[in-house]
Scaffold this active site. Structure first.
Site, short mmCIF file in Angstrom:
data_model
loop_
_atom_site.label_atom_id
_atom_site.label_comp_id
_atom_site.label_asym_id
_atom_site.label_seq_id
_atom_site.Cartn_x
_atom_site.Cartn_y
_atom_site.Cartn_z
N GLU A 97 38.48 0.52 -58.81
CA GLU A 97 37.22 -0.05 -59.56
C GLU A 97 36.24 0.24 -58.55
OE1 GLU A 97 34.19 -1.91 -60.36
OE2 GLU A 97 35.30 -3.85 -60.15
N GLU A 150 24.15 3.83 -56.13
CA GLU A 150 24.11 2.33 -56.36
C GLU A 150 23.12 1.71 -55.62
OE1 GLU A 150 27.74 -0.02 -57.85
OE2 GLU A 150 28.28 0.81 -55.91
N LYS A 162 44.18 -6.95 -48.61
CA LYS A 162 43.32 -6.88 -47.48
C LYS A 162 41.67 -7.13 -48.35
CE LYS A 162 40.30 -4.01 -45.71
NZ LYS A 162 39.54 -5.08 -45.25
N CYS A 201 28.83 -4.22 -59.20
CA CYS A 201 28.87 -2.78 -59.66
C CYS A 201 28.40 -2.59 -61.34
CB CYS A 201 30.26 -2.26 -59.37
SG CYS A 201 31.53 -3.45 -59.90
P1 ADP Z 1 31.34 -1.53 -49.14
O1 ADP Z 1 30.38 -0.37 -48.84
O2 ADP Z 1 30.53 -2.16 -50.35
O3 ADP Z 1 31.60 -2.74 -48.18
P2 ADP Z 1 33.69 -0.35 -49.27
O4 ADP Z 1 34.43 0.61 -50.09
O5 ADP Z 1 33.47 -0.03 -47.73
O6 ADP Z 1 32.47 -0.83 -49.83
O7 ADP Z 1 34.60 -1.71 -48.88
C1 ADP Z 1 35.58 -2.22 -49.95
C2 ADP Z 1 36.88 -2.68 -49.21
O8 ADP Z 1 37.58 -1.55 -48.75
C3 ADP Z 1 36.62 -3.59 -48.16
O9 ADP Z 1 37.98 -4.39 -48.08
C4 ADP Z 1 36.82 -2.85 -46.94
O10 ADP Z 1 37.25 -3.16 -45.70
C5 ADP Z 1 37.74 -1.70 -47.39
N1 ADP Z 1 37.63 -0.50 -46.63
C6 ADP Z 1 36.68 0.26 -46.15
N2 ADP Z 1 36.96 1.31 -45.53
C7 ADP Z 1 38.63 1.63 -45.93
C8 ADP Z 1 39.42 2.43 -45.65
N3 ADP Z 1 39.08 3.37 -45.02
N4 ADP Z 1 40.85 2.16 -46.09
C9 ADP Z 1 41.10 1.18 -46.67
N5 ADP Z 1 40.04 0.30 -46.97
C10 ADP Z 1 38.88 0.45 -46.56
#
Ligand code: ADP
Length: 489
Positions: free
Chosen positions: A257, A388, A179, A291
């Site tokens: 990570e 961050e 994903k 990061c």
């Molecule tokens: P950022 O804030 O830098 O976008 P995220 O952790 O929100 O970082 O996003 C990193 C990845 O995790 C993306 O692919 C995002 O769609 C996914 N993501 C965000 N929320 C969820 C969740 N609740 N479960 C699974 N994946 C998620």
């Protein structure tokens, strides 16, 4: 709509087919520099994720029973195709993510390097023969794939974060459901298309896209499925912790990570020009959206003023613009959310006494551009000392001596990267030992390479990616006790 090269896809890749969402709902992908819509991708959810998991599960028996050499051939071809299409991939990445074209090209090579590296490492998944505990037995240890695995990746390195997970996972014999981040799905789909061209069998690698609101459902489908044996996640600490909690349900393995808050320490015996070069890459590259970016720059008191003046002079020269323009050295931030965060952290710091030497505001180019910024007088009560930044803001504090620098650097729940500049060999070993991080850059701001283990300690994560260690998390040990080998009848 931009004209996309023919191998770029705007549907998801499931079971070897390019498919839309069952609801037909789509997500617009935009150029962060202009707001222009580049294309749209499917908005998938739990149902489609389950279908992708089923496809990966169906592909597993064949893929895992191929020889490592057969899998390596496919991965090597995939790497060659990524390299052969580097220009197109880089152009696409710059358009959907914003980073300058030269940086995108660098990332494509970095991404290909994981495919090449793990094609080789997959062939070296050696087991062990252990001296047995009884004479009529032999003890064998083998390293086996897990089965179906999930990858969840961020937008800041839209291709390299995909291959850093997919390459070791597939090389070891697993099948993956990926994903990608909602901001950068096109790069991930393009890589999948090249994988298909390279000969990946149907279902070995699947890509499911969605909007930000769809991510929890996709994530939950991956974590809750009894077929998914491991999740590899790169992203925010908050989401990583939630996924880990969810994984506890059926003990799905997870490697994380997560965020960092790297200290970049400049000692008074440092080569100052080299330290400035280091900051240039590790602060302003990707507009500070990495990061491992220098979040807190710690400069020894005696060289502080000289250092700040030199850094401001350099940062003033940075050419800000659209990543496809030749002169551009720094692009926009990825989205309004990222921009607002940087604004908030800068405002909080100045309210609490930080001084702006350069920049500090949205860039005159508009959109999500932010000015290269140099700020001094940063202290621990400011939010950016704990959060961050993810923006082009050099936040500087001073320190007295080595012990002071180490305490300040470690005063964070994060522990991904840390950097320092010094020419004293004793100090180099002392400080490298003392920093509570997974990655130390000594006299360099560039530490990423496929040959070294990337990952953090403390709240920056669990597990390592890249290097000979990076395949371990995608395998499981099996111990076989072969008994009954006693004396001949
Ligand atoms: P950022 O804030 O830098 O976008 P995220 O952790 O929100 O970082 O996003 C990193 C990845 O995790 C993306 O692919 C995002 O769609 C996914 N993501 C965000 N929320 C969820 C969740 N609740 N479960 C699974 N994946 C998620």
């Amino acid at each position: 709509m931009v004209k996309l090269p023919e191998f770029l896809k705007t549907d998801c890749y499931v079971g070897g087919k390019w498919v839309a969402a069952s609801s037909d709902k789509r997500l617009d992908v935009t150029d962060p520099a202009t707001g222009d819509v580049l294309a749209s991708v499917p908005r998938m959810g739990a149902e489609e994720t389950d279908a992708a998991i089923a496809a990966a599960h169906a592909a597993f028996p064949d893929w895992s029973s191929r020889t490592a050499a057969e899998r390596a051939l496919v991965l090597q071809k995939w790497a060659s195709l990524v390299r052969a299409h580097a220009d197109d991939l880089a152009r696409l990445m710059t358009q959907e993510q914003g980073k300058p074209f030269a940086e995108s090209l660098g990332e494509i090579e970095y991404a290909a390097s994981f495919l090449s590296w793990f094609a080789e490492e997959g062939r070296r998944l050696y087991g062990d023969i252990i001296p047995p505990h009884r004479n009529d037995a032999r003890i064998l240890v083998t390293r086996n794939p897990l089965g179906v695995v999930g990858g969840i990746t961020p937008w800041n390195f839209p291709v390299a974060m995909v291959t850093r997970k997919a390459a070791p996972a597939l090389a070891a014999g697993n099948c993956m459901v990926l994903k990608p981040a909602e901001a950068t799905p096109l790069s991930a789909l393009a890589v999948a298309a090249l994988g298909e061209m390279a000969g990946l069998p149907a279902g070995v690698f699947n890509v499911v896209t969605g909007a930000r609101e769809d991510a929890p459902a996709i994530g939950k489908a991956l974590v809750d499925s009894p077929l998914v044996r491991k999740i590899g996640f790169t992203g925010s600490t908050a989401v990583g912790k939630q996924l880990m909690r969810d994984c506890a349900g059926d003990l799905t393995k997870i490697s994380l990570e997560l965020g960092g808050n790297a200290a970049f320490i400049v000692f008074d015996d440092a080569d100052i020009e080299a330290a400035l070069d280091g900051i240039q890459v590790c602060k302003f590259r990707n507009s500070g959206q990495t990061c491992i970016a220098a979040n807190r720059i710690l400069v020894q008191e005696s060289i502080h003023d000289k250092f700040v003046a030199a850094l401001s002079a350099r940062a003033r020269q940075i050419q800000v613009g659209h990543g496809l323009e030749k002169a551009t050295e720094m692009g926009p931030l990825v989205d309004e959310r990222g921009l607002e965060k940087v604004e908030r952290l800068v405002a909080d710091a100045t309210d609490k006494g930080a001084k702006i030497h350069l920049g500090g505001k949205r860039h005159e180019a508009g959109g999500t551009y932010f000015q290269p910024t140099v700020m001094t007088g940063v202290s621990t009560e400011m939010d950016l000392a704990h959060e961050e930044l993810f923006g082009p803001v050099a936040a500087i504090s001073t320190f007295r001596d080595e012990q002071d620098a180490i305490s300040m650097a470690n005063d964070t729940p994060y522990g991904l990267a840390g950097y320092f500049y010094s020419r004293d060999v004793g100090r180099i070993f002392r400080v490298a030992d003392a920093l509570e991080v997974g990655i130390v850059g000594v006299n360099t701001g560039l530490i990423s390479t496929e040959v070294a283990p990337f990952g953090g300690v403390k709240e920056s994560g669990i597990g390592r990616e890249g290097s000979k260690y990076g395949i371990d998390d995608w395998t499981e040990l099996k111990y076989i006790c072969l008994a009954g080998l006693g004396a001949a009848a």
